[in-house]
Write a protein that holds these residues in place. Structure first.
Motif, mmCIF file in Angstrom:
data_model
loop_
_atom_site.group_PDB
_atom_site.id
_atom_site.type_symbol
_atom_site.label_atom_id
_atom_site.label_comp_id
_atom_site.label_asym_id
_atom_site.label_seq_id
_atom_site.Cartn_x
_atom_site.Cartn_y
_atom_site.Cartn_z
ATOM 1 N N PRO A 45 0.841 -1.200 0.000
ATOM 2 C CA PRO A 45 0.000 0.000 0.000
ATOM 3 C C PRO A 45 0.879 1.253 0.000
ATOM 4 N N ALA A 46 0.439 2.251 -0.763
ATOM 5 C CA ALA A 46 1.213 3.489 -0.856
ATOM 6 C C ALA A 46 0.300 4.651 -1.210
ATOM 7 N N GLU A 47 0.840 5.857 -1.035
ATOM 8 C CA GLU A 47 0.141 7.076 -1.440
ATOM 9 C C GLU A 47 1.077 7.859 -2.349
ATOM 10 N N ILE A 48 0.552 8.323 -3.467
ATOM 11 C CA ILE A 48 1.366 9.109 -4.402
ATOM 12 C C ILE A 48 1.539 10.509 -3.836
ATOM 13 N N ARG A 49 2.779 10.924 -3.661
ATOM 14 C CA ARG A 49 3.085 12.256 -3.159
ATOM 15 C C ARG A 49 3.460 13.201 -4.298
ATOM 16 N N LYS A 50 4.124 12.670 -5.337
ATOM 17 C CA LYS A 50 4.547 13.517 -6.462
ATOM 18 C C LYS A 50 4.733 12.634 -7.690
ATOM 19 N N ILE A 51 4.400 13.185 -8.847
ATOM 20 C CA ILE A 51 4.600 12.488 -10.115
ATOM 21 C C ILE A 51 5.487 13.353 -11.007
ATOM 22 N N PHE A 88 -2.617 8.475 -13.045
ATOM 23 C CA PHE A 88 -2.620 8.745 -11.612
ATOM 24 C C PHE A 88 -2.456 10.228 -11.331
ATOM 25 N N LYS A 89 -2.804 10.606 -10.075
ATOM 26 C CA LYS A 89 -2.585 11.984 -9.636
ATOM 27 C C LYS A 89 -2.055 11.967 -8.212
ATOM 28 N N GLU A 90 -1.455 13.074 -7.806
ATOM 29 C CA GLU A 90 -0.940 13.181 -6.442
ATOM 30 C C GLU A 90 -2.079 12.979 -5.452
ATOM 31 N N GLY A 91 -1.823 12.236 -4.391
ATOM 32 C CA GLY A 91 -2.828 11.949 -3.374
ATOM 33 C C GLY A 91 -3.536 10.623 -3.577
ATOM 34 N N ASP A 92 -3.396 9.999 -4.759
ATOM 35 C CA ASP A 92 -4.042 8.707 -5.005
ATOM 36 C C ASP A 92 -3.503 7.635 -4.064
ATOM 37 N N ALA A 93 -4.412 6.812 -3.545
ATOM 38 C CA ALA A 93 -4.021 5.620 -2.787
ATOM 39 C C ALA A 93 -3.817 4.513 -3.808
ATOM 40 N N VAL A 94 -2.673 3.864 -3.755
ATOM 41 C CA VAL A 94 -2.332 2.853 -4.749
ATOM 42 C C VAL A 94 -1.773 1.595 -4.083
ATOM 43 N N SER A 95 -1.734 0.548 -4.864
ATOM 44 C CA SER A 95 -1.112 -0.708 -4.483
ATOM 45 C C SER A 95 0.041 -0.895 -5.471
ATOM 46 N N VAL A 96 1.262 -1.033 -4.939
ATOM 47 C CA VAL A 96 2.449 -1.005 -5.791
ATOM 48 C C VAL A 96 3.249 -2.296 -5.640
ATOM 49 N N THR A 97 3.676 -2.827 -6.775
ATOM 50 C CA THR A 97 4.588 -3.967 -6.767
ATOM 51 C C THR A 97 5.971 -3.429 -7.118
ATOM 52 N N PHE A 98 6.909 -3.660 -6.208
ATOM 53 C CA PHE A 98 8.271 -3.167 -6.379
ATOM 54 C C PHE A 98 9.200 -4.299 -6.785
ATOM 55 N N GLY A 99 10.247 -3.933 -7.477
ATOM 56 C CA GLY A 99 11.302 -4.869 -7.851
ATOM 57 C C GLY A 99 12.542 -4.064 -8.134
ATOM 58 N N LYS A 100 13.452 -4.636 -8.898
ATOM 59 C CA LYS A 100 14.673 -3.915 -9.255
ATOM 60 C C LYS A 100 14.785 -3.825 -10.765
ATOM 61 N N ILE A 101 15.223 -2.664 -11.222
ATOM 62 C CA ILE A 101 15.542 -2.439 -12.620
ATOM 63 C C ILE A 101 16.975 -1.936 -12.636
ATOM 64 N N ASP A 102 17.825 -2.623 -13.365
ATOM 65 C CA ASP A 102 19.256 -2.295 -13.401
ATOM 66 C C ASP A 102 19.853 -2.233 -12.001
ATOM 67 N N GLY A 103 19.378 -3.104 -11.110
ATOM 68 C CA GLY A 103 19.921 -3.204 -9.762
ATOM 69 C C GLY A 103 19.384 -2.199 -8.756
ATOM 70 N N ALA A 106 12.580 -0.146 -7.989
ATOM 71 C CA ALA A 106 11.724 0.500 -8.980
ATOM 72 C C ALA A 106 10.289 0.007 -8.844
ATOM 73 N N VAL A 107 9.364 0.768 -9.410
ATOM 74 C CA VAL A 107 7.946 0.388 -9.458
ATOM 75 C C VAL A 107 7.749 -0.464 -10.704
ATOM 76 N N LEU A 108 7.342 -1.719 -10.482
ATOM 77 C CA LEU A 108 7.067 -2.613 -11.614
ATOM 78 C C LEU A 108 5.618 -2.533 -12.052
ATOM 79 N N ASP A 109 4.718 -2.315 -11.066
ATOM 80 C CA ASP A 109 3.292 -2.198 -11.359
ATOM 81 C C ASP A 109 2.636 -1.344 -10.289
ATOM 82 N N MET A 110 1.630 -0.559 -10.702
ATOM 83 C CA MET A 110 0.930 0.303 -9.754
ATOM 84 C C MET A 110 -0.541 0.339 -10.138
ATOM 85 N N GLN A 111 -1.394 0.059 -9.150
ATOM 86 C CA GLN A 111 -2.842 0.035 -9.377
ATOM 87 C C GLN A 111 -3.517 0.935 -8.347
#
Length: 113
Positions: A45-51, A88-103, A106-111
């Protein structure tokens, strides 16, 4: 000549001792990768603060990211699919799948929640 051979043998034995000690000390060590890297990525779970669509980054206030071994915090991450940021917009509540890109984390998916 016999004393030279004994001296050489003693010096070689002393030189090899740290190597033998180190090898013996490693026998009981668990040499597996840290558990954080072996865990499957789960949505966080996460909240978007800035895009920053131009840079392809999103700043998120997120919960613990177990698969990366990261505690809860607010941090900017690169996004795998930059085009998705337009949904998306700032303030959105999202569900984020994280992983690594180039080590790097990073955000792999965000809903949206």
């Amino acid at each position: 000549m016999t004393s030279s051979i004994k001296t050489l043998a003693a010096v070689l034995a002393l030189a090899a001792a740290p190597i033998a000690f180190a090898a013996g000390a490693m026998e009981g060590m668990d040499m597996k990768a840290p558990s954080a890297s072996s865990q499957a990525a789960r949505p966080v779970p996460a909240e978007i603060r800035k895009i920053d669509a131009q840079a392809g980054k999103v700043t998120l206030k997120h919960g613990p990211i177990e698969n990366l071994g990261m505690p809860a915090m607010t941090m900017a991450f690169p996004v795998k699919d930059r085009a998705s940021l337009s949904r998306f917009k700032e303030g959105d509540a999202v569900s984020v799948t994280f992983g690594k890109i180039d080590g790097s984390p990073a955000v792999l998916d965000m809903q949206r929640k």
